[in-house]
Design an enzyme around this catalytic site. Sequence first.
Site, PDB file in Angstrom:
ATOM      1  N   LYS A  53       6.542   8.793  -7.145  1.00  0.00           N
ATOM      2  CA  LYS A  53       5.151   8.418  -6.838  1.00  0.00           C
ATOM      3  C   LYS A  53       4.182   9.414  -7.463  1.00  0.00           C
ATOM      4  CE  LYS A  53       6.359   6.060  -2.531  1.00  0.00           C
ATOM      5  NZ  LYS A  53       6.466   6.052  -1.076  1.00  0.00           N
ATOM      6  N   GLN A  97       5.161   9.910   3.805  1.00  0.00           N
ATOM      7  CA  GLN A  97       6.464   9.314   3.483  1.00  0.00           C
ATOM      8  C   GLN A  97       7.309   9.161   4.746  1.00  0.00           C
ATOM      9  OE1 GLN A  97       7.287   8.080   0.539  1.00  0.00           O
ATOM     10  NE2 GLN A  97       9.370   7.519   1.107  1.00  0.00           N
ATOM     11  N   ASP A 120      -0.802   2.695   2.230  1.00  0.00           N
ATOM     12  CA  ASP A 120       0.473   2.053   2.568  1.00  0.00           C
ATOM     13  C   ASP A 120       0.247   0.758   3.348  1.00  0.00           C
ATOM     14  OD1 ASP A 120       2.960   3.019   1.729  1.00  0.00           O
ATOM     15  OD2 ASP A 120       2.817   4.778   3.027  1.00  0.00           O
TER      16      ASP A 120
END
Length: 287
Positions: A53, A97, A120
């Site tokens: 990422k 994460q 997200d």
Amino acid sequence: MAERIDGQAMAATVSGRVARDVANLHKMRGIVPGLAVVLVGEDPASQVYVNGKIAQTRAAGIRSIEHRLPADTPECHVLALIETLNHDPQVHGILVQLPLPAHMNAAKVLDLIDPAKDVDGFHPVNVGRLSTGTGGLVPCTPLGCMLLLESVIGEFRGLSAVVIGKSNIVGKPVAMLLLERECTVTITHIHTQGLPDIVRGADIVVAAAGSPGLVRGDWVKPGAVVIDVGINRIVAPDGKRRLTGDVAFAEMDHARAITPVPGGVGPMTIACLLSNTVQAAWAAAGP
Ligand code: GUN
């Protein structure tokens, strides 16, 4: 022979569009989008994902802000960090994460993220917006699945779609997106009784159960479009470790189109994360 849907090529197209958007935002408003990534602990798979990422964030011209914290970090430190990032005008997207270490309440951490920076799409406000069809930031993997489906399906209205998997990250949001396109959606999971028969009725199959090779050739009706979200690390009969999906790829010749693993949905997730970050930065810039 089923058409192979090329996620790598589609992700490159999305990333190219993101890079142009980043350049425009800088030229027109003097803003460089920023994405903060928070990784707690040393989970090897998470480290690989996060490194990918960060590398692609930088390649797209987005500022990358990294916070790597030890596994025993107290929850209150992570909450304080989120508060700081929420108020930092250089940060337009925040990604924590998952999974977080067991001593942390993931829902509490995710709920603290400013919904406008929740790239997200996991915050309850964005989940609610998705389920009411009122905008917001959409989770990256489901967004990627829809772009891949759109590359082979012109009209979704009235199609029958089966989603296998009920996770908050993929199963539930992808079902909402398909419903929004007026598909008739059945959400199933590995405990669903009569799963093969349910899948046999579907024009669109999205497999996101995390179960290697679960979907067999005789489950899929001829002409169906199959999206394989599974990323399972297995040891093959030759002793080598490799990635495999939730779908028995070699048995899918009769499908109309299918995503391979690797090279299908996987590359789309990061491309859509970058796209969400630029969307959040444009929204923060105002009209
Ligand atoms: N862990 C596995 N997939 C994801 C994802 O899409 N976002 C985050 N934040 N963590 C994950």
